[in-house]
Design a protein around this motif. Structure first.
Motif, PDB file in Angstrom:
ATOM      1  N   ALA A  94       9.471 -10.278 -12.429  1.00  0.00           N
ATOM      2  CA  ALA A  94       9.606  -9.006 -13.139  1.00  0.00           C
ATOM      3  C   ALA A  94       8.315  -8.203 -13.123  1.00  0.00           C
ATOM      4  CB  ALA A  94      10.040  -9.261 -14.570  1.00  0.00           C
ATOM      5  N   ASP A  95       7.176  -8.870 -12.907  1.00  0.00           N
ATOM      6  CA  ASP A  95       5.886  -8.186 -12.893  1.00  0.00           C
ATOM      7  C   ASP A  95       5.593  -7.514 -11.554  1.00  0.00           C
ATOM      8  OD1 ASP A  95       5.391  -9.008 -15.485  1.00  0.00           O
ATOM      9  OD2 ASP A  95       4.309 -10.806 -14.848  1.00  0.00           O
ATOM     10  N   LEU A  96       6.366  -7.805 -10.538  1.00  0.00           N
ATOM     11  CA  LEU A  96       6.100  -7.280  -9.204  1.00  0.00           C
ATOM     12  C   LEU A  96       6.927  -6.038  -8.915  1.00  0.00           C
ATOM     13  CD1 LEU A  96       5.926 -10.638  -7.243  1.00  0.00           C
ATOM     14  CD2 LEU A  96       4.030  -9.201  -7.975  1.00  0.00           C
ATOM     15  N   LEU A  97       6.342  -5.149  -8.164  1.00  0.00           N
ATOM     16  CA  LEU A  97       6.998  -3.901  -7.780  1.00  0.00           C
ATOM     17  C   LEU A  97       7.296  -3.916  -6.292  1.00  0.00           C
ATOM     18  CD1 LEU A  97       4.549  -1.452  -9.578  1.00  0.00           C
ATOM     19  CD2 LEU A  97       6.854  -2.016 -10.329  1.00  0.00           C
ATOM     20  N   GLN A  98       8.487  -3.482  -5.948  1.00  0.00           N
ATOM     21  CA  GLN A  98       8.791  -3.271  -4.535  1.00  0.00           C
ATOM     22  C   GLN A  98       8.073  -1.997  -4.095  1.00  0.00           C
ATOM     23  OE1 GLN A  98      13.001  -3.363  -3.726  1.00  0.00           O
ATOM     24  NE2 GLN A  98      13.321  -5.030  -5.184  1.00  0.00           N
ATOM     25  N   VAL A  99       7.901  -1.829  -2.817  1.00  0.00           N
ATOM     26  CA  VAL A  99       7.138  -0.696  -2.303  1.00  0.00           C
ATOM     27  C   VAL A  99       7.742   0.643  -2.734  1.00  0.00           C
ATOM     28  CG1 VAL A  99       8.238  -0.564  -0.024  1.00  0.00           C
ATOM     29  CG2 VAL A  99       5.855   0.154  -0.302  1.00  0.00           C
ATOM     30  N   GLY A 100       9.051   0.732  -2.794  1.00  0.00           N
ATOM     31  CA  GLY A 100       9.701   1.972  -3.231  1.00  0.00           C
ATOM     32  C   GLY A 100       9.385   2.294  -4.682  1.00  0.00           C
ATOM     33  N   ASP A 101       9.392   1.262  -5.534  1.00  0.00           N
ATOM     34  CA  ASP A 101       9.048   1.453  -6.946  1.00  0.00           C
ATOM     35  C   ASP A 101       7.586   1.863  -7.077  1.00  0.00           C
ATOM     36  OD1 ASP A 101      11.605   0.645  -7.746  1.00  0.00           O
ATOM     37  OD2 ASP A 101      10.997  -1.467  -7.788  1.00  0.00           O
ATOM     38  N   LEU A 102       6.739   1.223  -6.301  1.00  0.00           N
ATOM     39  CA  LEU A 102       5.310   1.540  -6.325  1.00  0.00           C
ATOM     40  C   LEU A 102       5.084   2.984  -5.867  1.00  0.00           C
ATOM     41  CD1 LEU A 102       2.481   0.380  -6.843  1.00  0.00           C
ATOM     42  CD2 LEU A 102       2.426  -0.298  -4.445  1.00  0.00           C
ATOM     43  N   ALA A 103       5.802   3.408  -4.855  1.00  0.00           N
ATOM     44  CA  ALA A 103       5.687   4.779  -4.355  1.00  0.00           C
ATOM     45  C   ALA A 103       6.107   5.766  -5.452  1.00  0.00           C
ATOM     46  CB  ALA A 103       6.558   4.965  -3.110  1.00  0.00           C
ATOM     47  N   LEU A 124      -4.541  -0.108   6.820  1.00  0.00           N
ATOM     48  CA  LEU A 124      -5.993   0.106   6.796  1.00  0.00           C
ATOM     49  C   LEU A 124      -6.705  -0.903   5.899  1.00  0.00           C
ATOM     50  CD1 LEU A 124      -6.008   4.005   6.523  1.00  0.00           C
ATOM     51  CD2 LEU A 124      -6.480   2.609   8.559  1.00  0.00           C
ATOM     52  N   ASN A 125      -5.954  -1.899   5.404  1.00  0.00           N
ATOM     53  CA  ASN A 125      -6.494  -2.931   4.498  1.00  0.00           C
ATOM     54  C   ASN A 125      -7.056  -2.347   3.211  1.00  0.00           C
ATOM     55  OD1 ASN A 125      -5.867  -5.247   6.038  1.00  0.00           O
ATOM     56  ND2 ASN A 125      -7.583  -4.764   7.406  1.00  0.00           N
ATOM     57  N   LEU A 126      -6.479  -1.237   2.754  1.00  0.00           N
ATOM     58  CA  LEU A 126      -6.875  -0.651   1.482  1.00  0.00           C
ATOM     59  C   LEU A 126      -6.003  -1.184   0.350  1.00  0.00           C
ATOM     60  CD1 LEU A 126      -7.281   3.084   2.572  1.00  0.00           C
ATOM     61  CD2 LEU A 126      -9.047   1.319   2.387  1.00  0.00           C
ATOM     62  N   LEU A 127      -4.857  -1.689   0.696  1.00  0.00           N
ATOM     63  CA  LEU A 127      -3.879  -2.172  -0.274  1.00  0.00           C
ATOM     64  C   LEU A 127      -3.226  -3.404   0.325  1.00  0.00           C
ATOM     65  CD1 LEU A 127      -2.432  -1.340  -2.961  1.00  0.00           C
ATOM     66  CD2 LEU A 127      -0.764  -0.157  -1.532  1.00  0.00           C
ATOM     67  N   LYS A 128      -3.050  -4.425  -0.505  1.00  0.00           N
ATOM     68  CA  LYS A 128      -2.432  -5.662  -0.009  1.00  0.00           C
ATOM     69  C   LYS A 128      -1.298  -6.063  -0.943  1.00  0.00           C
ATOM     70  CE  LYS A 128      -6.656  -7.204   2.107  1.00  0.00           C
ATOM     71  NZ  LYS A 128      -7.986  -7.512   1.712  1.00  0.00           N
ATOM     72  N   PRO A 129      -0.145  -6.405  -0.373  1.00  0.00           N
ATOM     73  CA  PRO A 129       0.944  -6.884  -1.236  1.00  0.00           C
ATOM     74  C   PRO A 129       0.568  -8.251  -1.808  1.00  0.00           C
ATOM     75  CG  PRO A 129       1.568  -7.059   1.079  1.00  0.00           C
ATOM     76  CD  PRO A 129       0.232  -6.387   1.030  1.00  0.00           C
ATOM     77  N   ALA A 130       1.066  -8.526  -3.014  1.00  0.00           N
ATOM     78  CA  ALA A 130       0.797  -9.814  -3.650  1.00  0.00           C
ATOM     79  C   ALA A 130       1.693 -10.901  -3.066  1.00  0.00           C
ATOM     80  CB  ALA A 130       1.017  -9.708  -5.155  1.00  0.00           C
ATOM     81  N   ALA A 131       2.865 -10.483  -2.614  1.00  0.00           N
ATOM     82  CA  ALA A 131       3.838 -11.443  -2.091  1.00  0.00           C
ATOM     83  C   ALA A 131       4.888 -10.682  -1.297  1.00  0.00           C
ATOM     84  CB  ALA A 131       4.490 -12.202  -3.246  1.00  0.00           C
ATOM     85  N   ARG A 132       5.811 -11.461  -0.746  1.00  0.00           N
ATOM     86  CA  ARG A 132       6.973 -10.877  -0.072  1.00  0.00           C
ATOM     87  C   ARG A 132       8.211 -11.551  -0.624  1.00  0.00           C
ATOM     88  NH1 ARG A 132       6.410  -7.288   4.371  1.00  0.00           N
ATOM     89  NH2 ARG A 132       4.278  -7.245   5.105  1.00  0.00           N
ATOM     90  N   SER A 133       9.280 -10.782  -0.682  1.00  0.00           N
ATOM     91  CA  SER A 133      10.548 -11.327  -1.158  1.00  0.00           C
ATOM     92  C   SER A 133      11.170 -12.150  -0.041  1.00  0.00           C
ATOM     93  CB  SER A 133      11.482 -10.185  -1.547  1.00  0.00           C
ATOM     94  OG  SER A 133      11.880  -9.480  -0.379  1.00  0.00           O
ATOM     95  N   LYS A 134      12.263 -12.821  -0.374  1.00  0.00           N
ATOM     96  CA  LYS A 134      12.978 -13.579   0.659  1.00  0.00           C
ATOM     97  C   LYS A 134      13.429 -12.656   1.785  1.00  0.00           C
ATOM     98  CE  LYS A 134      14.570 -17.515  -1.974  1.00  0.00           C
ATOM     99  NZ  LYS A 134      15.704 -18.244  -2.527  1.00  0.00           N
ATOM    100  N   GLY A 135      13.716 -11.399   1.440  1.00  0.00           N
ATOM    101  CA  GLY A 135      14.110 -10.412   2.446  1.00  0.00           C
ATOM    102  C   GLY A 135      12.910  -9.776   3.132  1.00  0.00           C
ATOM    103  N   ARG A 177       7.791  -6.046   0.764  1.00  0.00           N
ATOM    104  CA  ARG A 177       6.467  -6.135   0.154  1.00  0.00           C
ATOM    105  C   ARG A 177       6.606  -6.048  -1.365  1.00  0.00           C
ATOM    106  NH1 ARG A 177       6.240  -2.904   4.737  1.00  0.00           N
ATOM    107  NH2 ARG A 177       4.477  -3.231   6.115  1.00  0.00           N
ATOM    108  N   LEU A 178       5.872  -6.884  -2.062  1.00  0.00           N
ATOM    109  CA  LEU A 178       5.871  -6.882  -3.513  1.00  0.00           C
ATOM    110  C   LEU A 178       4.428  -6.752  -3.995  1.00  0.00           C
ATOM    111  CD1 LEU A 178       8.393  -9.824  -4.085  1.00  0.00           C
ATOM    112  CD2 LEU A 178       8.866  -7.367  -4.219  1.00  0.00           C
ATOM    113  N   TYR A 179       4.213  -5.879  -4.974  1.00  0.00           N
ATOM    114  CA  TYR A 179       2.869  -5.556  -5.457  1.00  0.00           C
ATOM    115  C   TYR A 179       2.760  -5.798  -6.951  1.00  0.00           C
ATOM    116  CZ  TYR A 179       2.611  -3.031  -1.029  1.00  0.00           C
ATOM    117  OH  TYR A 179       2.628  -2.696   0.307  1.00  0.00           O
ATOM    118  N   THR A 180       1.565  -6.163  -7.395  1.00  0.00           N
ATOM    119  CA  THR A 180       1.303  -6.263  -8.830  1.00  0.00           C
ATOM    120  C   THR A 180       1.015  -4.859  -9.364  1.00  0.00           C
ATOM    121  OG1 THR A 180      -1.077  -6.562  -8.559  1.00  0.00           O
ATOM    122  CG2 THR A 180       0.287  -8.565  -8.557  1.00  0.00           C
ATOM    123  N   ARG A 181       0.951  -4.724 -10.664  1.00  0.00           N
ATOM    124  CA  ARG A 181       0.638  -3.430 -11.290  1.00  0.00           C
ATOM    125  C   ARG A 181      -0.790  -2.987 -10.949  1.00  0.00           C
ATOM    126  NH1 ARG A 181       4.076  -0.398 -13.448  1.00  0.00           N
ATOM    127  NH2 ARG A 181       6.054  -1.342 -13.909  1.00  0.00           N
TER     128      ARG A 181
END
Length: 179
Positions: free
Chosen positions: A24-33, A49-60, A63-67
């Motif tokens: 629940a703490d992770l945001l998908q890229v669309g939500d983050l956008a 550009l290595n300015l932003l890194k996803p925290a994890a990836r879903s089974k699909g 990209r998943l990001y923290t707040r």
């Protein structure tokens, strides 16, 4: 809050550190956008550009990001507002990561910010001078309302409505000068 379904997490990408967060703490890229006001493409570019890194990836493989990614995106935006390009920001991030010690990394950031502060102050002085020039020009041009409506524009080059001692602002003198 988004109506999107949260996807289960799989192992973090090889280049990211272990993340201890709930789904629940992770945001998908669309939500983050949406929350950051950036496009998905911009976020993907930041990642390239290595300015932003996803925290994890879903089974699909989404990209998943923290707040914290929102803080990073706002930081990138502020650096861009300061006039830095993404390439400049990429170099700053690289220098930060290769800084070695915290004091060394902080010193480098302080140097970047100090240089931008000096540049910003110089820019503000130029803008204040321009503001004064525009105000003077408007004040000068306000006196042109008393001119005879039938007077030809060619007479403006040798205007007898203003005293000879009167300073003609450059913004006025420029259009009155012959080309």
């Amino acid at each position: 809050m988004s109506n999107n379904v949260r996807l289960p997490i799989i192992a973090p990408p090889p280049d990211s550190s272990s993340v201890d967060v709930n789904d629940a703490d992770l945001l998908q890229v669309g939500d983050l956008a949406r929350e950051s006001g950036k496009t998905v493409r911009a976020l993907h570019l930041y990642e390239e550009l290595n300015l932003l890194k996803p925290a994890a990836r879903s089974k699909g493989r989404y990209r998943l990001y923290t707040r914290d990614a929102l803080v990073r995106i706002r930081w990138i935006g502020k650096l861009q507002d300061m006039g830095l390009s993404l390439t400049d920001i990429q170099a700053i991030v690289r220098d930060w990561e290769e800084g070695g010690t915290a004091p060394n990394a902080m010193r480098k950031m302080r140097e970047v910010y100090s240089a931008k502060l000096e540049e910003t102050r110089a820019h503000l002085k130029r803008l204040q001078a321009l503001e004064h020039e525009i105000e003077s020009s408007i004040e000068y041009l306000d006196t042109c309302d008393v001119c005879d409506p039938e007077r030809l524009i060619s007479f403006c080059k040798a205007c007898d409505r203003h005293s000879c001692e009167s300073h003609v602002p450059e913004l006025v003198a420029g259009f009155r000068a012959s080309s």
